[in-house]
Design an enzyme around this catalytic site. Structure first.
Site, PDB file in Angstrom:
ATOM      1  N   LYS A  76       0.855  -1.192   0.000  1.00 39.94           N
ATOM      2  CA  LYS A  76       0.000   0.000   0.000  1.00 39.94           C
ATOM      3  C   LYS A  76       0.882   1.230   0.000  1.00 39.94           C
ATOM      4  O   LYS A  76       1.788   1.352   0.827  1.00 39.94           O
ATOM      5  CB  LYS A  76      -0.908   0.019   1.242  1.00 39.94           C
ATOM      6  CG  LYS A  76      -1.977   1.099   1.166  1.00 39.94           C
ATOM      7  CD  LYS A  76      -3.102   0.661   0.268  1.00 39.94           C
ATOM      8  CE  LYS A  76      -4.094   1.783  -0.042  1.00 39.94           C
ATOM      9  NZ  LYS A  76      -3.603   2.724  -1.051  1.00 39.94           N
ATOM     10  N   LYS A 100       4.064   2.492   8.799  1.00 41.34           N
ATOM     11  CA  LYS A 100       2.805   3.185   9.074  1.00 41.34           C
ATOM     12  C   LYS A 100       1.618   2.227   9.102  1.00 41.34           C
ATOM     13  O   LYS A 100       0.780   2.287  10.009  1.00 41.34           O
ATOM     14  CB  LYS A 100       2.577   4.292   8.030  1.00 41.34           C
ATOM     15  CG  LYS A 100       1.343   5.144   8.287  1.00 41.34           C
ATOM     16  CD  LYS A 100       1.188   6.261   7.253  1.00 41.34           C
ATOM     17  CE  LYS A 100       2.257   7.304   7.390  1.00 41.34           C
ATOM     18  NZ  LYS A 100       2.000   8.497   6.524  1.00 41.34           N
ATOM     19  N   LYS A 112       5.511   1.960  -2.682  1.00 37.25           N
ATOM     20  CA  LYS A 112       5.512   3.346  -3.153  1.00 37.25           C
ATOM     21  C   LYS A 112       5.921   3.335  -4.613  1.00 37.25           C
ATOM     22  O   LYS A 112       6.608   2.421  -5.083  1.00 37.25           O
ATOM     23  CB  LYS A 112       6.505   4.198  -2.354  1.00 37.25           C
ATOM     24  CG  LYS A 112       6.150   5.671  -2.306  1.00 37.25           C
ATOM     25  CD  LYS A 112       5.011   5.926  -1.332  1.00 37.25           C
ATOM     26  CE  LYS A 112       4.744   7.412  -1.144  1.00 37.25           C
ATOM     27  NZ  LYS A 112       3.729   7.678  -0.129  1.00 37.25           N
ATOM     28  N   THR A 196      -6.829  12.703   6.690  1.00 37.36           N
ATOM     29  CA  THR A 196      -5.520  12.885   7.322  1.00 37.36           C
ATOM     30  C   THR A 196      -5.587  13.970   8.389  1.00 37.36           C
ATOM     31  O   THR A 196      -5.071  13.794   9.506  1.00 37.36           O
ATOM     32  CB  THR A 196      -4.453  13.218   6.271  1.00 37.36           C
ATOM     33  OG1 THR A 196      -4.448  12.201   5.262  1.00 37.36           O
ATOM     34  CG2 THR A 196      -3.076  13.278   6.905  1.00 37.36           C
ATOM     35  N   ASN A 227      -4.954  20.581   2.779  1.00 35.20           N
ATOM     36  CA  ASN A 227      -5.987  19.663   3.266  1.00 35.20           C
ATOM     37  C   ASN A 227      -5.763  19.229   4.707  1.00 35.20           C
ATOM     38  O   ASN A 227      -6.700  19.157   5.506  1.00 35.20           O
ATOM     39  CB  ASN A 227      -6.041  18.415   2.369  1.00 35.20           C
ATOM     40  CG  ASN A 227      -6.733  18.674   1.051  1.00 35.20           C
ATOM     41  OD1 ASN A 227      -7.474  19.643   0.912  1.00 35.20           O
ATOM     42  ND2 ASN A 227      -6.477  17.825   0.074  1.00 35.20           N
ATOM     43  N   SER A 355      -8.095   4.988   3.142  1.00 32.53           N
ATOM     44  CA  SER A 355      -7.784   4.233   1.923  1.00 32.53           C
ATOM     45  C   SER A 355      -8.081   2.755   2.131  1.00 32.53           C
ATOM     46  O   SER A 355      -8.588   2.067   1.229  1.00 32.53           O
ATOM     47  CB  SER A 355      -6.317   4.423   1.536  1.00 32.53           C
ATOM     48  OG  SER A 355      -6.112   5.685   0.948  1.00 32.53           O
TER      49      SER A 355
END
Length: 423
Positions: A76, A100, A112, A196, A227, A355
């Protein structure tokens, strides 16, 4: 240039390796034989991405997808479009995603990807061609059960929609769960954009309770008003905290009685930055670090809290909305001064958590309301804070070290219990 040379000589990757080494003494003896699992990526793919430009010329771009660790589930992590993207950066970012997702106890590993490109220099059609060709090149290693990309720097929901459509075309049927961060009408999740920032607020609220810091009338300073920073500021303001200072690329504003965050959000949407906001005073950017505050939310760029700034910072609680905003030596100074830092791998994990919810909804073709998503997000974030806090108390260490201990324990236990194939 060999991969081994790249690994040995890169700053981001070396920083990650140093973090693993710092955690090693805290691990149980039966996990130590597996620690090298964390020190090398499972798979690194480099791809050539040729596209026909609008003027008919053919240009080649270099793309990457790195899967750092898949012991706890599919990879992820985001896709980054930026001129500075290179293999070592992507490797380090994939490793931090491994940490994470394990801190939040999500059933994922870390991955990534990215392309070395300035997306601002491409037309919309060129950007779509680039995305579709890149997706086709990495399609052998991504998928809902293999590796699930998401937006990152330079990418957005539209790009995720193109990725999903391209992958679906290759497979011959719609596969919504191959990416997250998609438009809602293509299987995206409600609540994703604000997730987030909400996670920053929720983790801050929980840690504040543990250190007996009252949120009501507490003084909050926010660096970065995108954001993440703006949503965190709004929620703190709603909880009767005073957001006294805000900084972004346009400048720094201050109001000792507290800024009207809702109006500031509207101002930023109209003007592109916090500068010029009514009912505030402009102060020098350097003065941001000297403001009287209880809570600091660094939600802009990496490497903002230096050892020098840490020496005089007046905050009691630092909530890392950005990735890597605190230098390691600054971390040590903050620890010595008993300033609590909620680390990025926990504090800003609300995005990857929602997500995960998006992926679950896509897999079941059953979608939740935003209230349901927020309630589930809050529950997981609160549990993660409790897990990390207990580990910090048990090991007499900072929350950052505790988060890494917890994550590494979960990852290495999974590796140990799965065994080494073929044995």
């Amino acid at each position: 240039m060999s991969l081994s040379y790249e690994i040995e000589n890169n700053g981001a990757w070396q920083t990650y390796l140093a973090q693993v080494d710092r955690v090693a003494p805290y691990l149980e003896a039966d996990l130590i034989p597996y620690i090298n699992t964390l020190k090398r990526p499972k798979r690194a793919l480099i791809v050539d991405v040729p596209i026909v430009m609008d003027d008919g010329a053919i240009q080649h771009f270099e793309g990457y997808r790195v899967q750092h660790n898949l012991s706890r589930g599919p990879g992820k992590g985001g896709i980054r479009y930026h001129p500075d993207v290179e293999l070592n950066e992507v490797m380090a970012l994939s490793a931090w995603m491994t940490i994470k997702t394990a801190v939040l106890n999500l059933p994922y590993g870390g991955a990534k990807g990215g392309i070395r490109v300035d997306p601002k220099k491409l037309s919309a059609r060129e950007l779509e061609r680039l995305t579709r060709r890149f997706t086709s090149e990495i399609s052998p290693i991504i998928g809902p059960q293999n590796d699930i990309p998401a937006p990152d720097v330079g990418t957005n929901a539209d790009i995720m929609g193109w990725m999903m459509d391209t992958y679906s075309s290759i497979k011959g049927h719609t596969v919504t769960g191959v990416v997250t961060g998609k438009p809602v009408h293509l299987g995206g999740s409600l609540g994703r954009v604000r997730a987030t920032g909400r996670g920053v607020f929720v983790t801050g609220l929980e840690v504040a309770k543990k250190i007996n810091l009252s949120i009501e009338n507490s003084r909050v300073a926010v660096q970065g008003f995108g954001n993440v920073g703006s949503e965190a500021a709004y929620l703190f303001n709603k909880a009767n905290a005073k957001v006294v200072c805000a900084q972004d690329h346009t400048g720094t504003i201050f109001n000792d009685d507290g800024l009207d965050v809702k109006s500031l959000q509207e101002h930023v949407a109209q003007t592109g930055g916090v500068a010029g906001f009514p009912d505030s005073s402009k102060i020098e950017d350097a003065e941001f670090w000297n403001v009287e505050m209880d809570i600091l939310v660094p939600a802009a760029l990496e490497g903002q809290i230096t050892a020098e700034r840490a020496q005089t910072l007046k905050a009691k609680l630092v909530l890392e909305g950005a990735n890597g905003p605190t230098y390691p030596d600054a971390d040590d100074v903050l620890g010595q001064r008993n300033i609590i830092v909620v680390p990025d791998v926990l504090c800003n994990a609300g995005g990857v958590t929602v997500s995960y919810f998006e992926w679950v909804q896509d897999m079941s073709s059953y979608f939740w309301t935003e209230d349901e998503i927020n309630a589930r997000l809050d529950k997981l974030m609160i549990q993660a804070v409790d897990d990390v806090w207990k580990k910090a108390q048990e090991k007499s260490c900072t929350m950052r070290t505790a988060a890494y201990i917890l994550a590494c324990e979960r990852i290495l236990k999974a590796r140990k219990e799965r065994g080494i194939f073929p044995g």
